[in-house]
Design a protein around this motif. Structure first.
Motif, mmCIF file in Angstrom:
data_model
loop_
_atom_site.group_PDB
_atom_site.id
_atom_site.type_symbol
_atom_site.label_atom_id
_atom_site.label_comp_id
_atom_site.label_asym_id
_atom_site.label_seq_id
_atom_site.Cartn_x
_atom_site.Cartn_y
_atom_site.Cartn_z
ATOM 1 N N SER A 233 14.079 -2.627 -2.687
ATOM 2 C CA SER A 233 12.620 -2.681 -2.783
ATOM 3 C C SER A 233 11.991 -3.105 -1.463
ATOM 4 O O SER A 233 12.680 -3.430 -0.486
ATOM 5 C CB SER A 233 12.198 -3.661 -3.876
ATOM 6 N N ILE A 234 10.658 -3.130 -1.473
ATOM 7 C CA ILE A 234 9.936 -3.582 -0.280
ATOM 8 C C ILE A 234 10.260 -5.037 0.050
ATOM 9 O O ILE A 234 10.088 -5.462 1.202
ATOM 10 C CB ILE A 234 8.420 -3.380 -0.421
ATOM 11 N N ALA A 235 10.744 -5.797 -0.916
ATOM 12 C CA ALA A 235 11.143 -7.177 -0.621
ATOM 13 C C ALA A 235 12.309 -7.196 0.358
ATOM 14 O O ALA A 235 12.334 -8.001 1.300
ATOM 15 C CB ALA A 235 11.504 -7.908 -1.911
ATOM 16 N N ASP A 236 13.280 -6.314 0.161
ATOM 17 C CA ASP A 236 14.405 -6.224 1.095
ATOM 18 C C ASP A 236 13.935 -5.804 2.475
ATOM 19 O O ASP A 236 14.391 -6.339 3.492
ATOM 20 C CB ASP A 236 15.434 -5.213 0.576
ATOM 21 N N TYR B 235 0.830 -1.202 0.000
ATOM 22 C CA TYR B 235 0.000 0.000 0.000
ATOM 23 C C TYR B 235 0.868 1.257 0.000
ATOM 24 O O TYR B 235 0.632 2.197 -0.790
ATOM 25 C CB TYR B 235 -0.915 -0.011 1.222
ATOM 26 N N LEU B 236 1.859 1.295 0.873
ATOM 27 C CA LEU B 236 2.720 2.479 0.960
ATOM 28 C C LEU B 236 3.543 2.661 -0.308
ATOM 29 O O LEU B 236 3.729 3.788 -0.784
ATOM 30 C CB LEU B 236 3.629 2.369 2.180
ATOM 31 N N ALA B 237 4.035 1.560 -0.859
ATOM 32 C CA ALA B 237 4.808 1.648 -2.101
ATOM 33 C C ALA B 237 3.968 2.229 -3.228
ATOM 34 O O ALA B 237 4.434 3.065 -4.020
ATOM 35 C CB ALA B 237 5.344 0.271 -2.485
ATOM 36 N N LEU C 36 8.950 -0.081 -5.385
ATOM 37 C CA LEU C 36 8.262 -1.180 -6.045
ATOM 38 C C LEU C 36 8.125 -0.826 -7.523
ATOM 39 O O LEU C 36 7.505 0.197 -7.850
ATOM 40 C CB LEU C 36 6.875 -1.406 -5.439
ATOM 41 N N PRO C 37 8.717 -1.618 -8.426
ATOM 42 C CA PRO C 37 8.577 -1.318 -9.854
ATOM 43 C C PRO C 37 7.115 -1.207 -10.254
ATOM 44 O O PRO C 37 6.250 -1.914 -9.720
ATOM 45 C CB PRO C 37 9.264 -2.508 -10.533
ATOM 46 N N ARG D 4 8.531 -5.906 -11.270
ATOM 47 C CA ARG D 4 7.498 -5.847 -10.229
ATOM 48 C C ARG D 4 7.152 -7.252 -9.750
ATOM 49 O O ARG D 4 7.028 -7.496 -8.540
ATOM 50 C CB ARG D 4 6.253 -5.147 -10.777
ATOM 51 N N ALA D 5 7.023 -8.176 -10.689
ATOM 52 C CA ALA D 5 6.710 -9.554 -10.322
ATOM 53 C C ALA D 5 7.806 -10.152 -9.447
ATOM 54 O O ALA D 5 7.521 -10.878 -8.487
ATOM 55 C CB ALA D 5 6.516 -10.394 -11.577
ATOM 56 N N GLU D 6 9.060 -9.851 -9.772
ATOM 57 C CA GLU D 6 10.169 -10.405 -8.988
ATOM 58 C C GLU D 6 10.164 -9.854 -7.561
ATOM 59 O O GLU D 6 10.421 -10.584 -6.602
ATOM 60 C CB GLU D 6 11.498 -10.117 -9.677
#
Length: 280
Positions: free
Chosen positions: A205-208, A123-125, A132-133, A139-141
């Motif tokens: 990214s948000i993943a990290d 949501y924040l991204a 976030l791409p 983006r998928a990754e």
């Protein structure tokens, strides 16, 4: 009967409140509020109700990264929810998160309630167009690894961490089972980071942000006393390198200490000035 003895499950399970363990006083098999309690509200649109556990740190790291990148609209109030005291079962908190888990966020700009850390990060991204791409394979990754953490993390916290650090008795089978899975996950992450700077590629990214508080915490020895040696985390050189890179980021340093009560941390955060006394 000792927990280590052979256990034959009954035909129908019944809850025994005094079942032992560090969190027995707050665990229960039903949902909903246990008491009426309104949540406080500060001056910012974003109101965070959380605790500085690894799941809570994901969101405060994200918010601090947004502010570091110049997104002034991401300023926020962070209120401490003491989960050991059962604050998460107050009526106000349950109104935002019916699952009674931290973190929970309310955006007064849009009237949006948010729970589950992955949902909040996404949501924040999207709200601020950052970390976030916008589309395509990149983006998928990022989502691949965000949801990898969301699905894998419970094995580290609820599985390995519980039986290694919190269970009232050391049960070898349980510890062996969850240690094996935790090490497998660390190997997955280490292999992925062999040719990448960040988890999803060349861009942070948000993943990290989702993965660092858990797996970075493991290799840095911050989650469970003695677990870094027990897991032999030194063999995960790529994870260790990545974790050190993230730990050096100013926003990560700030976000990692919010909603915590030990020395050098902030129980609450209401403005950037709150960090000044800590030299951050």
């Amino acid at each position: 009967m000792s927990m280590a003895d052979t256990y034959t499950p009954p035909e129908v399970w019944t809850w025994e409140k005094g079942n032992g363990g560090e969190f027995a006083n707050i665990n229960r098999p039903v949902s909903g509020a246990t008491h009426d309690k309104e949540l406080p509200k500060g001056d910012h649109a974003l109101q965070l109700y959380s605790m500085g556990t690894p799941n809570g740190q994901k969101v405060t790291i994200m918010l601090e990264e947004l502010l570091e990148a110049g997104h002034t609209g991401a300023d926020y109030d962070a209120w401490l929810i003491k989960i050991g005291d059962g604050d998460q079962f107050g009526s106000g908190f349950v109104g935002i998160n019916p699952n009674s888990k931290i973190p929970a966020l309310f955006d007064h700009d849009t009237g949006t309630r948010l729970f589950e850390s992955g949902s909040i990060l996404t949501y924040l991204a999207e709200k601020f167009g950052a970390f976030l791409p916008a589309s395509g394979p990149a983006r998928a990754e990022a989502f691949n690894w965000l949801f990898w953490q969301m699905g894998s993390g419970p094995y580290v916290g609820g599985g390995f961490g519980h039986f290694f650090a919190y269970a009232p008795e050391k049960i070898q089978y349980a510890i062996d089972r969850f240690t094996m899975e935790t090490k497998r996950q660390l190997h997955v992450l280490d292999t992925n980071l062999a040719d990448r700077k960040f988890v999803a590629g060349d861009d942070y990214s948000i993943a990290d942000m989702a993965i660092y508080p858990w797996y970075g915490g493991l290799v840095e020895g911050r989650l469970y006393s003695g677990s870094d040696k027990f897991l032999n985390v030194a063999e995960y050189e790529n994870v260790t390198r990545w974790a050190a890179d993230l730990a050096a980021r100013p926003a990560v340093k700030r976000g990692s200490i919010v909603n915590r009560t030990n020395e050098g941390t902030l129980a609450e955060r209401h403005s950037a000035a709150d960090f000044k006394a800590l030299g951050l």
